[in-house]
Design a protein around this motif. Structure first.
Motif, PDB file in Angstrom:
ATOM      1  N   GLN A 183       3.921  51.177  12.928  1.00  0.00           N
ATOM      2  CA  GLN A 183       3.495  49.974  13.657  1.00  0.00           C
ATOM      3  C   GLN A 183       2.030  49.626  13.391  1.00  0.00           C
ATOM      4  O   GLN A 183       1.296  49.193  14.280  1.00  0.00           O
ATOM      5  CB  GLN A 183       3.757  50.121  15.150  1.00  0.00           C
ATOM      6  CG  GLN A 183       5.242  50.121  15.485  1.00  0.00           C
ATOM      7  CD  GLN A 183       5.535  49.985  16.961  1.00  0.00           C
ATOM      8  OE1 GLN A 183       4.642  49.960  17.814  1.00  0.00           O
ATOM      9  NE2 GLN A 183       6.805  49.889  17.303  1.00  0.00           N
ATOM     10  N   MET A 184       1.602  49.796  12.166  1.00  0.00           N
ATOM     11  CA  MET A 184       0.237  49.447  11.764  1.00  0.00           C
ATOM     12  C   MET A 184       0.033  47.936  11.905  1.00  0.00           C
ATOM     13  O   MET A 184       0.873  47.134  11.495  1.00  0.00           O
ATOM     14  CB  MET A 184       0.025  49.885  10.311  1.00  0.00           C
ATOM     15  CG  MET A 184      -1.368  49.664   9.767  1.00  0.00           C
ATOM     16  SD  MET A 184      -1.438  50.304   8.057  1.00  0.00           S
ATOM     17  CE  MET A 184      -3.159  49.993   7.669  1.00  0.00           C
ATOM     18  N   ILE A 185      -1.086  47.540  12.486  1.00  0.00           N
ATOM     19  CA  ILE A 185      -1.395  46.125  12.701  1.00  0.00           C
ATOM     20  C   ILE A 185      -2.292  45.591  11.593  1.00  0.00           C
ATOM     21  O   ILE A 185      -2.095  44.488  11.084  1.00  0.00           O
ATOM     22  CB  ILE A 185      -2.090  45.913  14.062  1.00  0.00           C
ATOM     23  CG1 ILE A 185      -1.251  46.522  15.196  1.00  0.00           C
ATOM     24  CG2 ILE A 185      -2.352  44.440  14.317  1.00  0.00           C
ATOM     25  CD1 ILE A 185       0.107  45.900  15.365  1.00  0.00           C
ATOM     26  N   MET A 203       5.513  48.255  10.111  1.00  0.00           N
ATOM     27  CA  MET A 203       4.168  47.803   9.715  1.00  0.00           C
ATOM     28  C   MET A 203       4.120  46.277   9.752  1.00  0.00           C
ATOM     29  O   MET A 203       4.968  45.602   9.185  1.00  0.00           O
ATOM     30  CB  MET A 203       3.883  48.318   8.305  1.00  0.00           C
ATOM     31  CG  MET A 203       2.538  47.947   7.738  1.00  0.00           C
ATOM     32  SD  MET A 203       2.400  48.637   6.052  1.00  0.00           S
ATOM     33  CE  MET A 203       0.755  48.069   5.603  1.00  0.00           C
ATOM     34  N   LYS A 204       3.122  45.722  10.422  1.00  0.00           N
ATOM     35  CA  LYS A 204       3.014  44.266  10.572  1.00  0.00           C
ATOM     36  C   LYS A 204       2.067  43.645   9.547  1.00  0.00           C
ATOM     37  O   LYS A 204       2.360  42.623   8.955  1.00  0.00           O
ATOM     38  CB  LYS A 204       2.561  43.924  11.990  1.00  0.00           C
ATOM     39  CG  LYS A 204       3.567  44.341  13.053  1.00  0.00           C
ATOM     40  CD  LYS A 204       3.090  44.021  14.450  1.00  0.00           C
ATOM     41  CE  LYS A 204       4.116  44.489  15.474  1.00  0.00           C
ATOM     42  NZ  LYS A 204       3.673  44.232  16.871  1.00  0.00           N
ATOM     43  N   LYS A 259      10.029  44.471   5.952  1.00  0.00           N
ATOM     44  CA  LYS A 259      10.824  43.252   6.014  1.00  0.00           C
ATOM     45  C   LYS A 259      11.777  43.239   7.201  1.00  0.00           C
ATOM     46  O   LYS A 259      12.229  42.166   7.621  1.00  0.00           O
ATOM     47  CB  LYS A 259      11.598  43.062   4.714  1.00  0.00           C
ATOM     48  CG  LYS A 259      12.688  44.083   4.444  1.00  0.00           C
ATOM     49  CD  LYS A 259      13.396  43.789   3.132  1.00  0.00           C
ATOM     50  CE  LYS A 259      14.552  44.770   2.912  1.00  0.00           C
ATOM     51  NZ  LYS A 259      15.265  44.478   1.652  1.00  0.00           N
ATOM     52  N   ASN A 260      12.063  44.419   7.794  1.00  0.00           N
ATOM     53  CA  ASN A 260      12.947  44.472   8.960  1.00  0.00           C
ATOM     54  C   ASN A 260      12.353  43.779  10.175  1.00  0.00           C
ATOM     55  O   ASN A 260      13.070  43.396  11.102  1.00  0.00           O
ATOM     56  CB  ASN A 260      13.269  45.922   9.314  1.00  0.00           C
ATOM     57  CG  ASN A 260      14.173  46.588   8.294  1.00  0.00           C
ATOM     58  OD1 ASN A 260      14.763  45.903   7.454  1.00  0.00           O
ATOM     59  ND2 ASN A 260      14.291  47.904   8.354  1.00  0.00           N
ATOM     60  N   ILE A 261      11.015  43.622  10.185  1.00  0.00           N
ATOM     61  CA  ILE A 261      10.364  42.913  11.296  1.00  0.00           C
ATOM     62  C   ILE A 261       9.565  41.718  10.770  1.00  0.00           C
ATOM     63  O   ILE A 261       8.660  41.230  11.437  1.00  0.00           O
ATOM     64  CB  ILE A 261       9.439  43.857  12.099  1.00  0.00           C
ATOM     65  CG1 ILE A 261       8.329  44.426  11.194  1.00  0.00           C
ATOM     66  CG2 ILE A 261      10.218  44.990  12.751  1.00  0.00           C
ATOM     67  CD1 ILE A 261       7.186  45.027  11.967  1.00  0.00           C
TER      68      ILE A 261
END
Length: 272
Positions: A183-185, A203-204, A259-261
């Motif tokens: 979950q890296m911003i 990862m965003k 790509k999943n998020i």
């Protein structure tokens, strides 16, 4: 300005909370004031003077230098909220070092336990050996990891390094464990040796640079047209600040995801 040596009087055999040692950053330096800083050892209140022998010397620098001699894995919260000065430790330390660090420098001539650099916003941390889990990650109960500054680990790091990272730079010259950059911003993570396939889950944004071969999973796709401006600038920064030479940019393959998020993060994977 002063060189402040804190030498352990007796071996530390239980948790020693050194959070208040950072009061040195804001005080008018004297042996008496340092001696009376409150600490917690074996869940009981004590003072710096109970644990350390204190030696002061004048220096010609624009900042104070604090040297700790005789540390071990029970030394926790070193460099909490640290700013402007240089803190150096001659051996291994415990958990929560450089928590909420703002500026200055922390040098560890050994290894560190969990949560090193969590929620730090500035400054520079150099670890000569390895660190355990949650390097530059969010603290328990928080979703905000490292927000600035630089961490250089000469050895390896454990799991969940750079989790929830929002800004800053982490360089790991060894291996890294599972769930790195979870979950890296934003921010940048550079890893020289092995990494787990679960790297960059959710990862965003942000950048991961991988210097050795490995699988990054189907959550990331190869880029089409590649913009190497970032790598050009980053290579100059590494060379001038850490004497690290980045290979020619053409030796990297760029991926984007998660790509999943619908993430916009990028991974530069060095070709074999």
């Amino acid at each position: 300005m002063y060189e402040i040596l804190l030498k352990v009087k007796n071996s530390i055999e239980a948790d020693l909370n050194l959070k208040n040692l950072s009061l040195i950053n804001a005080m008018e330096i004297s042996e008496k004031k340092i001696k009376n800083i409150s600490l917690i050892y074996k869940n009981k209140k004590c003072k710096v003077g109970d644990i350390f022998t204190i030696i002061l010397k004048k220096n010609n620098l624009g900042y104070d230098e604090v040297f700790i001699s005789g540390s071990n894995k029970f030394f926790n919260y070193l460099g909490y909220g640290w700013e402007k000065n240089h803190l150096r430790i001659d051996s291994d330390i415990g958990s929560f070092a450089a928590i909420k660090m703002r500026s200055g420098k922390l040098t560890i001539d050994g290894s560190a336990e969990d949560f090193l650099g969590s929620s730090m916003s500035g400054g520079y941390v150099y670890v000569k050996k390895s660190v355990k889990d949650y390097l530059g990650s969010a603290l328990e109960g928080s979703r905000v990891g490292m927000t600035g500054g630089t961490i250089l680990v000469a050895g390896s790091a454990g799991s969940f390094a750079a989790a929830h990272m929002r800004r800053g730079l982490i360089i790991i010259k060894g291996n890294v464990g599972k769930y790195c950059a979870f979950q890296m911003i934003s921010g940048t993570v550079m890893i020289f040796k092995s990494f787990a396939e679960c790297i960059g889950i959710s990862m965003k944004r942000g950048t991961i640079i991988l210097m050795s071969k490995g699988k990054i999973g189907k959550r990331f796709e190869k880029s089409g047209v590649i913009n190497f401006i970032f790598l050009d600038l980053f290579a100059k920064y590494l060379k001038s600040n850490f004497a690290i030479t980045l290979p020619d940019k053409k030796k990297f393959i760029r991926f984007f995801g998660d790509k999943n998020i619908d993430g916009l993060g990028e991974i530069f994977l060095k070709r074999n």
